[in-house]
Every structure is written in C-alpha cells, then in structure tokens.
Design a protein around this motif. Structure first.
Motif, PDB file in Angstrom:
ATOM      1  N   PRO A 188       0.812  -1.227   0.000  1.00 49.11           N
ATOM      2  CA  PRO A 188       0.000   0.000   0.000  1.00 49.11           C
ATOM      3  C   PRO A 188       0.838   1.266   0.000  1.00 49.11           C
ATOM      4  O   PRO A 188       1.912   1.320   0.594  1.00 49.11           O
ATOM      5  CB  PRO A 188      -0.791  -0.116   1.308  1.00 49.11           C
ATOM      6  N   PRO A 208      -6.486   1.293  -7.412  1.00 49.54           N
ATOM      7  CA  PRO A 208      -6.622   1.622  -5.988  1.00 49.54           C
ATOM      8  C   PRO A 208      -7.879   0.983  -5.407  1.00 49.54           C
ATOM      9  O   PRO A 208      -8.932   0.944  -6.044  1.00 49.54           O
ATOM     10  CB  PRO A 208      -6.712   3.148  -5.990  1.00 49.54           C
ATOM     11  N   VAL A 229      -5.852  11.505  -6.741  1.00 51.10           N
ATOM     12  CA  VAL A 229      -4.884  10.404  -6.698  1.00 51.10           C
ATOM     13  C   VAL A 229      -3.711  10.741  -7.605  1.00 51.10           C
ATOM     14  O   VAL A 229      -3.887  10.965  -8.810  1.00 51.10           O
ATOM     15  CB  VAL A 229      -5.528   9.074  -7.141  1.00 51.10           C
ATOM     16  N   PRO A 275      -0.126   4.537  -7.748  1.00 53.02           N
ATOM     17  CA  PRO A 275      -0.992   5.554  -7.134  1.00 53.02           C
ATOM     18  C   PRO A 275      -0.438   5.915  -5.756  1.00 53.02           C
ATOM     19  O   PRO A 275      -0.890   5.451  -4.724  1.00 53.02           O
ATOM     20  CB  PRO A 275      -2.358   4.871  -7.050  1.00 53.02           C
ATOM     21  N   VAL A 304      -6.774   3.494  -0.969  1.00 56.05           N
ATOM     22  CA  VAL A 304      -5.330   3.306  -0.923  1.00 56.05           C
ATOM     23  C   VAL A 304      -4.855   2.693  -2.233  1.00 56.05           C
ATOM     24  O   VAL A 304      -5.423   1.716  -2.718  1.00 56.05           O
ATOM     25  CB  VAL A 304      -4.914   2.437   0.298  1.00 56.05           C
ATOM     26  N   GLY A 305      -3.849   3.315  -2.831  1.00 58.55           N
ATOM     27  CA  GLY A 305      -3.216   2.767  -4.023  1.00 58.55           C
ATOM     28  C   GLY A 305      -2.189   1.726  -3.652  1.00 58.55           C
ATOM     29  O   GLY A 305      -1.694   1.681  -2.510  1.00 58.55           O
ATOM     30  N   ASP A 324      -0.414   9.595  -9.432  1.00 58.57           N
ATOM     31  CA  ASP A 324       0.299   8.412  -9.922  1.00 58.57           C
ATOM     32  C   ASP A 324       1.740   8.802 -10.194  1.00 58.57           C
ATOM     33  O   ASP A 324       2.049   9.515 -11.147  1.00 58.57           O
ATOM     34  CB  ASP A 324      -0.356   7.878 -11.190  1.00 58.57           C
TER      35      ASP A 324
END
Length: 843
Positions: free
Chosen positions: A763, A787, A823, A810, A776-777, A825
C-alpha cells in the motif's frame, strides 16, 4: 522508483532486469489480485458519484502516461534514426520510443551564405560554396502514430482505459510503449527503420503492435500507414496474430518479449524490394519477397533465418540460431547482416551474424563480424566506405567496420568492450552548454545508443541516445582514426533540452513524477520531482490545464534538485512538504516563488534525551500534520520508523517513535530481517510493534495513525497498519517507543505475516473521506493496478471494491472538504480527480 539514478537514466543492463521484474511481477499480481471494478467497460468521465476519474492534471487527456509535456521539440527514450537520402535536402526520421511516435524533419538546417542563404539543408553538400548550419531545437515537421505533436498514447490509449482489453491498432497509430508498463521512464522500445532509396517510402517496426508499417513517402502524401506486415489488418495488435508467444507462422511477427529480452526490432529493404524483418521474440529474421503485381513486399515470408522453419521460435547461440535479433541490413551483393542482441543466455553479450548467398531457410551463418558486443541493436551502411556501422548499445559505442575490421569509433576514443559509458578521454571539439544547468556537457559521450543509425549523404552520423541524453546528436564526417584519450565530438544537437537529462519538455502543463497532492478550498497542489505546482479554483479545473503557478524552482522549464516528496495541508492555512532532507512549511494559498515560512532540519531532540536524525531519503517517506499543525508525523523509511514531532513550529521535540523500541534502533523488523533494496529477500519476521521501510503516514478524521509499511521501490512488509489515536493521548516526560499497532491490513489479520495475503499488497498513502471511507493505491510492481477502497476500515479489513482506472504507482492521495478524491500516480505523471466518488455509496 524515480530516484536521481532513474531520472538520469539507468544502464541498459539494469533496464533488462528491471523490465523483467516490472512486467512479470506486475501482470501476475494484477491477474491474481484483481477486484471487481476493474472492467473492460467504456470509461465514463465527468459524472460525479462513480468510480471513474473525471479530470486529469499533468496529461492532456486520460489516454496519455508520459512525463512532462510532449512537444515537437523534445523526445522521450528515443531509439533510432534513419536518413532519407532519396531527396535533397535529406529527410530525417526519429523513432521516439517512449512517446509511441516517429518524428520527421524535412531538413536539419539552413544554408549559411551565398545566393541560397537561408534555404533548407541537411548537410554541407546541399550548400555548394557555403555550409549547412544545423538549426538546433527547431523541432519536427511531421509526426507519425499520433494525432498531433502533444500526444503520446499507445494506439490512442496508453493508459489501458479498457483493461484488460487493449485498444485496437489502426493505420494512424503506433504503440512503442506498453500500456501496462509500471515505470514508463524505464519503458518504451527501440527500432531499426528503413527507407526505400528509390522513392522515400518509410518502413517502421511498430513494436508493441507486433507489425511493420509502410508509409508511402509521408512528407509528400499523408501520415497514415499504407500497408502492414505481421497482422491481418491495421486493427491487429497481438503477438503472432493472436497465437501468442512461441507460436509463429510465416505471416506473423512477435516483437515484445514477456521478459523484455532485446526490446528492439528492425527492418530493411534490399535492392530487389524484399522486406527483411528482425523478429525479436520469435528469434528469427524473415524475408518477405517483392511482389511484382503490387510493387510491394508480399505478406507471407518465403525465407527464415535463425529457425529451422516458420513455426519454430527457440533461442540459441549456434550459427543457425538467434536470440532476440534487433537489426538487419542487406548489402548490394545480397549478404545479410543481423545484430543478434542476446545470443549468450543469461548475459548481455551479442554478436553480428553474416549470411552470404545463396540463402536458404534455416541455414547457418557463414560467420560473425567483430567480437565483444553487448546488445548490438543498430546496423547501417556507410555510403562513403561501404563499411557497416554497428551500434553496440551496452558498450556505448558506434563502430565502423571496413573489410571486417574496426576502422572508426564514435562515442569512445578507441573500441572499449567494458560495458561502460564514457571513459578517460576528452572530445576533439567544444562541449555542449546546458542553459538550464548552467554547465557544459561532453559532446563526445552519448549513452545508450540504440536502434537504427542515421547516415546522411556526406557520411555524417546521426544517433539517438536515451539514458542521459534524450536527444539526437550529429557527429560530423570525416572521422579521425581511433586515438587513445581523444574521442570525436558531436557538433549539433537536434532536440536539445533546456535542462540536461529531462524527458520531453518541462512546463506547467506537464508533471514529472507526481509525488504528493494536497487540496484546499481554493487550490490543488501537486509535488512533482522539482516543484510544487498549483491550480487555483479547483471547481473550474479541466483536463490538461496549465498550472497557475509553481514553487521551488526559478524557471518553469526546470526540474531542480533536491526532489520534493509527499505533501499535506493542515487546518490552519499551511502546507507541509518534504524536500530532500528538509521539512518545509509554506503559507497557503501558494503564490509563484513563495518561500517557506518555516523549515525543520535534522536532528530534532527527543523527549527525555537524545536526538532523531534523518537524511535525504526522507523524500520517499511521508508526512501528516494534525489539523492544528501542533504535531506532525514523519515516515522515515530507511530508518524503519515513524516518529511524531510535537510543537514543530515553536519548540520541536520527538515524543513518539513507531517501529523501534529504543532510540538507537533503525533496523527492519528490529534487525530480524535484511533490508534488501532489490526486494529479492523478503522480510519474514513481522510483528505488531515492528516496521520495515514505512513509506507513508496518514491521519484519519478521528486522529488515528495509518502507516504504509513499505516504501519505494519494492521494500518493506507490504502491509497497512492502524494505530488508534488513544495510544498517544496523555502527557509523559519521555518519548513513547514501539507501541503495538491496533489493526493490520493485507495479511489476513495476522500481525506476523507479510502483506499481499489479500487484495491489499504494497500500500501507498491512504486517503480518508469525511464519512470514513479509505482509498489506498498499491505498488504496481507486485500489487494490483487499481486503488482499492474500504467503506468502513475501522470495522472491516475486507476491501469494498476498487476504482476503475488502471495505474502504475498511485503513490499519494487525498480528499478535499467536498469529498472529491485526488490520486497522484508517481510513474504515470498525473493526478486523477474523482468528483465525489462515494456520494452514492455511503451507509
């Protein structure tokens, strides 16, 4: 990971190993751990309340994934140059592998003086009585594979929006960057192109579409391909026409290896009009014979080298075998030269095979040319000597063979098979000046030369370099004999960067390495590698919008060091940001050029005695201030701990340390595990109170502390821990060390297991909505690419679903006060904005 080494370009040998890890591990994890929500449905954008992103920042649209801004003036991991000498001035084509395109230049410069002064030219022979001045940085005139100079997506969708189904190819697209590439910075491909000298037709290996395209004289017709080999039609994009790895036929091609061996394909057109293709993954070279009825090559091969027949695909190092052939050139007398890039299993050693007529399928090569090659990837004949140039990629040199012997050397002083770039030599001419760096760059050393080699009518050599260079350099003829200590210098850069080593063009519409994101009522703020970029009025932002300002750099074209890390705003109008080994605090809203109002530096005293120290690897850690800014939590991955600083703006003191039981403790899982930076030795001694490479920390709305117990690139326990806020209440005269975590995610509820026991695997920074949902990505190297979210993480460790957008890393996330989700990346250089994604999903 986007460390400084990655930014400046890893060696090709490292890329071979990294690409194997990224591709195999990432695809396996995605297949095993995929959740509902990651569907092949058509994306829906702009509608609040669903799981599709609605706005993207840092990219012009949802189909793009490459760093910074794509323009006609710059390149991203270029891998090949070809010169069309059928016209005057000669045209130049560049295989821009990271951007899934080929750029064309109608000429390179202008005539310096005389009656034709100012007219276009490419070399001095275009300017009798004068000279040709190269117009460095003027940009390309034509683009193939993209709708314009600002796009770079594979088949129009480099972002895998229709996962798990790739977008189809077309006659107007190219795909030279895999859509599932976890690290685009380490991705792309290289190509050996060919031009028909009789009419200027261009042949291009379209690497990830497993095909060869013909463009009929694109400067005088159009930019749409006119014919295709390797696929049944222009829409096909699968290896061996859908038969898959190891199942070739006479009309199929397969370029991309599942382990990324070679990642170069090459084509040539011989004097009889036969098309030759170096078929990388099938480890063979095919000849498609000229068809007199169509005046083009036929679509079924009639000769194969490197395999006993058209349906075999084995690898080998014997003279009748090949392993990832990368380039092919056919001499006027019919002799075939093949750059066989990886002929020795488990090594980077290669060879150049020589086949002399008469040619038959499955025949053994008559011999080899030269020795000591490491992944040779490019071949080209020199019009003056009739010799053969060889691009020796890992040895970072170009060698000209005349009568079977090395006659000239470029990029080195003398032939050097040590596998290094540069050496103890200088150039024979002036160095290049980098305006952004205010420093000189050697004009004799070009690292990572790959793909086809451009040679103009005067014998000047044009070579692309990825790695440090990200450019095409011209080396002027005549070339001196190899002399120890002195290498021949380039005299022109065709796509020079403002700042050395950058990919594409730095500007305020593009992001390089999205490391952190914060959102307030009046600003969205993104930390990229060298800047804090901000967009005012979040309610009105649109796709690809240029940032309204920036902090941390003196010029919007720069990516200065040290890099920023994660960022977070408190509730008192301040932004907290990690930059290098410092914690900087800015007043909000940000304005261009703003300086921090406070800075925290190492060391910080510890309550009860001693100090906590950290270094610049804090930049891959995390930061979480409380709402009042009276406390700030710091994730310090390389010291395997998370600590809290009390009164950080007035009288900073560390009063809590998670993951260590004593002040001197800095080891992974209390020293019971090896902290392996390659991730090849996994930790196995997890506990409730220990940590290993904690890379992020976040606070939910109850004040609970959440720790992502892993960090870049593949290190740590790969789990998520939660510590109840009640653990940290009450006064004490000494710091609290090593309290037990309250909850664990990703391990099947076990505090003594490695993560990845369920969908949560590796994570990154979690984010919390006002209603308590958690997003959570995950690390795309070994975790899934979507995610995940939990509707009620304090009461259930089972994920509720996943967002719909495919991602790589992410890495950072946050909600604003309206529950819009942002989010960031890291590797796809963007921020996705989800408009109130859970408004219909709360309990």
């Amino acid at each position: 990971m986007r460390s400084s080494a990655a930014r400046r370009g890893a060696t090709a040998g490292k890329l071979v190993k990294r690409r194997l890890l990224l591709l195999v591990a990432g695809l396996f994890a995605a297949a095993v751990l995929g959740l509902a929500g990651a569907t092949a449905a058509t994306p829906v954008r702009g509608n609040p309340g669903d799981l599709w992103a609605d706005i993207v920042l840092g990219q012009p649209d949802f189909g793009q994934i490459t760093p910074n801004q794509v323009t006609a003036r710059r390149l991203f991991n270029p891998g090949g140059v070809i010169v069309d000498r059928s016209v005057r001035p000669a045209r130049v084509y560049v295989y821009d592998g990271g951007n899934s395109r080929v750029l064309g230049l109608s000429h390179l410069g202008h005539i310096a003086s005389g009656p034709d002064a100012g007219k276009p030219c490419t070399s001095d022979s275009d300017a009798p009585g004068s000279s040709c001045v190269i117009d460095q940085g003027r940009g390309a005139d034509l683009v193939l594979g993209q709708p314009d100079f600002t796009h770079s997506g594979c088949n129009g969708d480099g972002n895998f929006q229709t996962f798990p189904v790739r977008a189809p190819a077309s006659a107007s697209t190219l795909c030279t960057m895999p859509v599932d590439q976890v690290s685009p910075l380490e991705g792309g491909s290289f190509g050996g192109m060919a031009v028909d000298p009789s009419n200027g037709d261009l042949y291009v290996p379209d690497f990830d579409n497993h095909r060869v395209l013909l463009y009929r004289s694109p400067f005088t017709t159009d930019t749409v391909a006119d014919d295709v080999w390797g696929q049944a039609d222009f829409a096909g994009n699968d290896c061996n026409r859908g038969r898959g790895i190891g199942a070739p036929v006479a009309e199929s091609l397969c370029f991309r290896s599942p382990t990324n061996d070679g990642f170069v394909a090459g084509v040539d057109l011989d004097s009889s009009g036969n098309l030759w293709v170096a078929d990388n993954e099938n480890s063979r070279v095919l000849r498609f014979p000229h068809d007199g009825a169509t005046s083009r090559p036929a679509h079924v091969a009639n000769l194969v080298l490197g395999q006993p027949d058209f349906t075999s695909a084995g690898r080998g190092g014997a003279l009748n075998q090949m392993s990832s052939p990368a380039a092919v050139r056919v001499a006027a007398n019919g002799t075939v030269y093949v750059a066989d890039s990886l002929n020795v299993a488990g090594s980077l050693k290669g060879r150049v095979l020589v086949f002399t007529p008469p040619l038959t399928s499955g025949m053994a090569a008559n011999g080899t040319l030269g020795s000591g090659f490491r992944i040779p990837t490019g071949l080209e004949f020199d019009p003056g000597t009739g010799g053969l140039w060889v691009s020796d990629r890992i040895n970072d040199q170009l060698l000209l063979f005349v009568n079977g012997q090395v006659s000239k050397v470029l990029l080195k002083d003398v032939q050097d098979n040590s596998g290094t770039c540069g050496g103890a030599f200088g150039g024979d001419s002036g160095n290049f000046f980098s305006e952004g760096d205010q420093a000189f760059v050697s004009s004799a050393t070009l690292c990572d030369p790959a793909g086809s080699i451009g040679v103009d009518a005067d014998g000047n050599v044009l070579m692309s370099g990825s790695s440090f260079i990200q450019d095409v350099w011209r080396f002027p003829a005549p070339f001196p004999d190899p002399t120890p200590g002195i290498a021949h210098s380039a005299d022109a850069r065709i796509f020079p960067p403002f700042q050395f080593t950058v990919h594409n063009e730095v500007g305020l519409a593009g992001i390089y390495s999205a490391r952190g994101v914060a959102a307030t009522k009046n600003q969205v703020i993104v930390a990229d590698s060298g800047r804090l970029m901000f967009w005012n009025d979040p309610g009105s932002i649109r796709n690809g919008q240029t940032a309204d300002g920036f902090v941390g750099a003196t010029d919007p074209r720069l990516e200065p060091q040290p890099p920023f890390g994660r960022i977070r705003n408190d509730g008192r109008g301040r932004l907290w940001a990690i930059r290098g080994d410092k914690i900087r605090v800015y007043a909000l809203p940000l304005t261009t050029g703003a300086e921090p109002v406070a800075t925290l530096t190492s060391p910080v005293p510890v309550l009860g005695g001693g100090v906590v120290e950290w270094n610049d690897l804090l930049a891959i850690g995390g930061i979480a201030p409380n709402r009042g800014g009276t406390q700030v939590w710091i994730a310090d991955p390389r010291n395997n701990r998370v600590f809290r600083i009390r009164n950080p703006l007035t009288d900073p003191v560390v009063d809590v340390v998670l993951g260590q039981q004593i002040l001197s403790g800095r080891e992974c899982n209390y020293g019971r595990d090896i902290d392996d930076p390659r991730g090849e030795i996994l930790p196995v001694h997890q506990s409730r109170d220990g940590l290993c490479e904690p890379g992020a920390v976040a606070l939910d709305h109850h004040g609970n502390v959440w720790v992502s117990d892993n960090a870049l690139e593949v290190q740590g326990n790969r789990r998520l821990l939660e510590y109840d806020a009640s653990l940290f209440r009450g006064g004490s005269s000494t710091a609290l060390f090593g309290p037990d975590a309250t909850r664990v995610f990703g391990t099947g509820a076990s505090f003594t297991s490695l993560g990845c026991q369920d969908a949560l695997c590796g994570p990154w920074e979690p984010a919390f909505s006002s209603r308590g949902q958690m997003v959570v990505g995950l690390n795309g190297i070994f975790g899934q690419h979507f995610p995940i979210f939990y509707n009620d993480p304090l009461h259930s460790a089972t994920p509720s679903g996943a967002l719909n957008d495919f991602g790589s890393m992410p890495y950072a996330a946050t909600f604003d006060s309206d529950d819009n989700l942002y989010v960031a990346d890291l590797n796809r250089d963007r921020v996705f904005v989800y408009l109130r994604p859970f408004e219909r999903r709360h309990h």
